[in-house]
Design a protein around this motif. Structure first.
Motif, PDB file in Angstrom:
ATOM      1  N   SER A   1       0.752  -1.149  -0.064  1.00 49.55           N
ATOM      2  CA  SER A   1       0.025   0.114   0.049  1.00 49.55           C
ATOM      3  C   SER A   1       0.943   1.186   0.181  1.00 49.55           C
ATOM      4  CB  SER A   1      -0.909  -0.091   1.191  1.00 49.55           C
ATOM      5  OG  SER A   1      -1.721  -1.035   1.307  1.00 49.55           O
ATOM      6  N   THR A   2       1.795   1.275   0.891  1.00 55.09           N
ATOM      7  CA  THR A   2       2.834   2.339   0.905  1.00 55.09           C
ATOM      8  C   THR A   2       3.380   2.594  -0.490  1.00 55.09           C
ATOM      9  OG1 THR A   2       3.230   1.699   3.238  1.00 55.09           O
ATOM     10  CG2 THR A   2       4.833   3.334   2.130  1.00 55.09           C
TER      11      THR A   2
ATOM     12  N   ALA B   1       2.362   1.793  -3.435  1.00 55.08           N
ATOM     13  CA  ALA B   1       1.464   2.228  -4.416  1.00 55.08           C
ATOM     14  C   ALA B   1       1.289   3.703  -4.107  1.00 55.08           C
ATOM     15  CB  ALA B   1       0.078   1.405  -4.362  1.00 55.08           C
ATOM     16  N   GLY B   2       0.900   4.185  -2.906  1.00 45.00           N
ATOM     17  CA  GLY B   2       0.713   5.634  -2.866  1.00 45.00           C
ATOM     18  C   GLY B   2       1.924   6.408  -2.878  1.00 45.00           C
TER      19      GLY B   2
END
Lengths: 143, 516
Positions: B308-309, B311-312
């Motif tokens: 997620s990190t 991707a962000g």
């Protein structure tokens, strides 16, 4: 302007949130804490004493769940205890902000009355829009 | 039944029927030999009349055919002709003893009697003896019954009982054992003779004997087939003192005199052991299942979080690229790269944890101090000012164990001790104390780091638990714990702001070497 604080142990995640909130131009200042204990020590160091930032609207608090020491839920419980002594009627808008989409975590968030929303990472512009709508629903219209 | 043949010397017309009596009346004239002949021939049972000297005076046809002789074929023969070899030599004496104190009785009470046929074969018999006064002397009238059929029937019943895998005990109305089968002897570890005649309470733990006698009487009063001691654990006490867990079924058998009870007893030692083994396995599986659920949750969350990190960060990088903000873009991408690398290491660790104990090689001797120094070398190679490592070794230099498991344990503990330093302290050290004996390894790994908070101590061996920001993947101690459990070892931790001590105790692996 809406003051905001991000509580997350991952530096990169705090960076992403800061960028997203800043981009909307509506959040300032954006504070950071790397874990629950640091947040409490910084903003609610003792019962009745609050150094939470004040602005045009209640402070936005984005809290991660999995953190060393106190996890997000434990931090919010302790925060609730300390807030009882504070005069402000509605000082914070608390939202969970986590990479966990585990049902048991979501259920626990739903049971905690202080938590008004549950976001799954990463933070996006759409999530920021949602936050602003929630503020609007509370009567804080962004201009 | 055959009609008795009329022999040549009988009957004598016009005489009153002969009376067979051991006590001839004074008034009546004693019967003559001819009258006895008639009486014998009319009798439906095998009979013979024997003179005091042991010579057979006469035998009826039932007797001669029973023994395989022609009619009158036994007349004049010695009575010992019909006695088996083994008993023949003593028989004249026994005969004399009978005549010394003659009385109507059954012969060979309590013993199995056999008789010899004309062809020499033996058959089981029951013999009745009755003294008679004849010609001024004591003669003997003997009845012989062939009990082959009865014996065969008894043997069949006995064989059937003996073939049962369950122990069977027949108990009379006074609580004494009157019949036990082979399985009962095996269960008790005693012979049939040792068991027969004893009360059934003998085979109960002393504390239960009194109560059982009461139960037994109430069962006899209203007997119906049932299992014994519903919902209670029943125990059979062997004469050697061993207690055997059993299940018992009770069946009343109407008999003379009184009601007898057949108790069917099943030794459930094996079944209980089997049940216990299944329960144990179920518990182990439940624990494993809970561990797997925790593993799945932790793995999904903790492996997903860095993605997620990433991707962000990459979303930001794209926007920065469009906006021409090269510096911001570079920062986002390099952060994403760091996250990706850390996550790769974490995946390795998760796999190591999952594999722990699955690919265990054969046990071998590990040179402990050398292994610790090698690991420390690798850990600190890229550090400018690593903590100082000191090692004390007591006992043998080597220890017999699963090398990979032990090295992994050492590596993780030393890595923690190396990484967690207290910046408030002027110098940093790690101490390893190794003490081996024949069958045990004791190790203490100490550091003067910041210590672990008391509230965190209970959780340090859980997966993905981290107690400081940016402090590794949170799997090290979970891996240590799993390997230790595999080795049958234990770990304790003591911690204060002065530092942390990990105490390990590991039993030696069983030696696989074949000693001459």
């Amino acid at each position: 302007m809406i003051p905001a604080i991000v509580v997350d142990d991952v530096l990169a995640d705090r960076y992403i949130v800061r960028r997203r909130l800043t981009k909307s131009g509506l959040f300032c200042p954006v504070g950071e804490a790397q874990d629950g204990t640091t947040f409490l020590d910084t903003y609610l160091p003792q019962p009745g004493l609050s150094t939470l930032p004040e602005g045009d609207a209640p402070c936005l608090l984005l809290v991660d769940i999995n953190m060393p020491g106190l996890n997000g839920f434990e931090m919010i419980e302790e925060m609730g205890r300390r807030l009882r002594e504070v005069a402000h009627p509605d000082p914070l808008v608390v939202m969970m902000f986590t990479s966990s989409d585990n049902p048991s975590d979501k259920a626990r968030a739903a049971q905690q009355p202080l938590i008004c929303r549950y976001f799954v990472k990463p933070m996006t512009d759409a999530a920021v829009m949602q936050i602003l709508e929630d503020y609007a629903a509370r009567g804080y219209q962004h201009s | 039944m055959q009609t008795p043949e009329i022999g040549p010397s009988a009957p004598v017309a016009g005489r009153p029927p002969p009376r067979l009596s051991s006590a001839p009346t004074e008034a009546a004239e004693p019967p003559t030999l001819a009258q006895y002949r008639l009486a014998l021939d009319l009798s439906p049972t095998p009979l013979l009349l024997c003179r005091p000297d042991g010579e057979i005076a006469m035998a009826n046809t039932h007797m001669t055919s029973l023994f395989g002789y022609p009619t009158h074929g036994l007349d004049g023969q010695r009575i010992e002709t019909l006695v088996p070899d083994a008993a023949r030599s003593q028989h004249p004496q026994q005969r004399a003893a009978f005549l010394y104190r003659p009385a109507k009785r059954r012969m060979g009470a309590g013993r199995d009697l056999f008789a010899v046929k004309a062809d020499g074969s033996l058959f089981p018999v029951e013999i009745g003896l009755e003294p008679l006064r004849l010609e001024g002397e004591t003669w003997v009238l003997a009845t012989v019954l062939d009990i082959s059929e009865r014996k065969a029937g008894e043997r069949r019943l006995r064989d059937a009982l003996d073939s049962s895998a369950s122990a069977m005990l027949m108990v009379d109305e006074t609580g004494r054992l009157i019949l036990v089968n082979r399985a009962a002897c095996t269960l008790a570890g005693a012979t049939e003779d040792e068991m027969l005649g004893r009360t059934v309470e003998t085979f109960l733990p002393p504390a239960l004997r009194k109560a059982h006698a009461v139960f037994r009487n109430s069962f006899a009063a209203a007997a119906e087939a049932r299992t014994m001691g519903a919902n209670r654990d029943l125990v059979f006490l062997r004469p050697d003192g061993r207690e055997v867990p059993v299940e018992i079924g009770l069946t009343p058998i109407a008999g003379q005199p009184g009601t007898q009870v057949m108790a069917t007893i099943v030794d459930i030692t094996d079944r209980l052991a089997h049940d216990a083994a299944i329960t144990e396995r179920n518990t182990a599986l439940s624990e494993l299942n809970a561990e797997l659920a925790q593993f799945a949750y932790s793995a999904s969350h903790d492996l997903k979080a860095p993605l997620s990190t990433i991707a962000g960060l990459l979303e930001l990088a794209l926007e920065d690229l469009s906006a021409g903000a090269e510096e911001e873009c570079r920062r986002a991408i390099s952060e994403a790269l760091k996250s990706a690398r850390r996550n790769a290491a974490k995946v390795e660790a998760v796999l190591a944890l999952a594999r722990a104990g699955q690919t265990e090689g054969a046990p071998g001797d590990v040179h402990l101090e050398r292994a610790a120094r090698d690991i420390w070398q690798d850990l600190t190679a890229s550090q400018a000012e690593p903590p100082v490592l000191t090692i004390q070794s007591l006992g043998s230099e080597t220890f017999h164990t699963h090398p990979q498991a032990l090295l992994t344990i050492l590596e993780n503990l030393l890595s923690n001790a190396c990484r967690f330093r207290d910046p408030a302290k002027p110098d940093h050290w790690v101490n390893l104390r190794i003490e081996t004996s024949e069958d045990t390894l004791n190790m203490i790994i100490s550091d003067n780091g910041p210590g672990i908070a008391p509230e965190d101590l209970p959780h340090i061996f859980s997966m993905f638990k981290r107690f400081a920001a940016d402090a590794g993947h949170g799997l090290g101690l979970a891996i240590v714990h799993k390997h230790l459990r595999r080795l049958g070892g234990q770990i304790d931790v003591e911690s204060s702001p002065e530092g942390t001590d990990f105490h390990l105790t590991i039993p030696a692996a069983p030696s696989t070497e074949v000693r001459p």
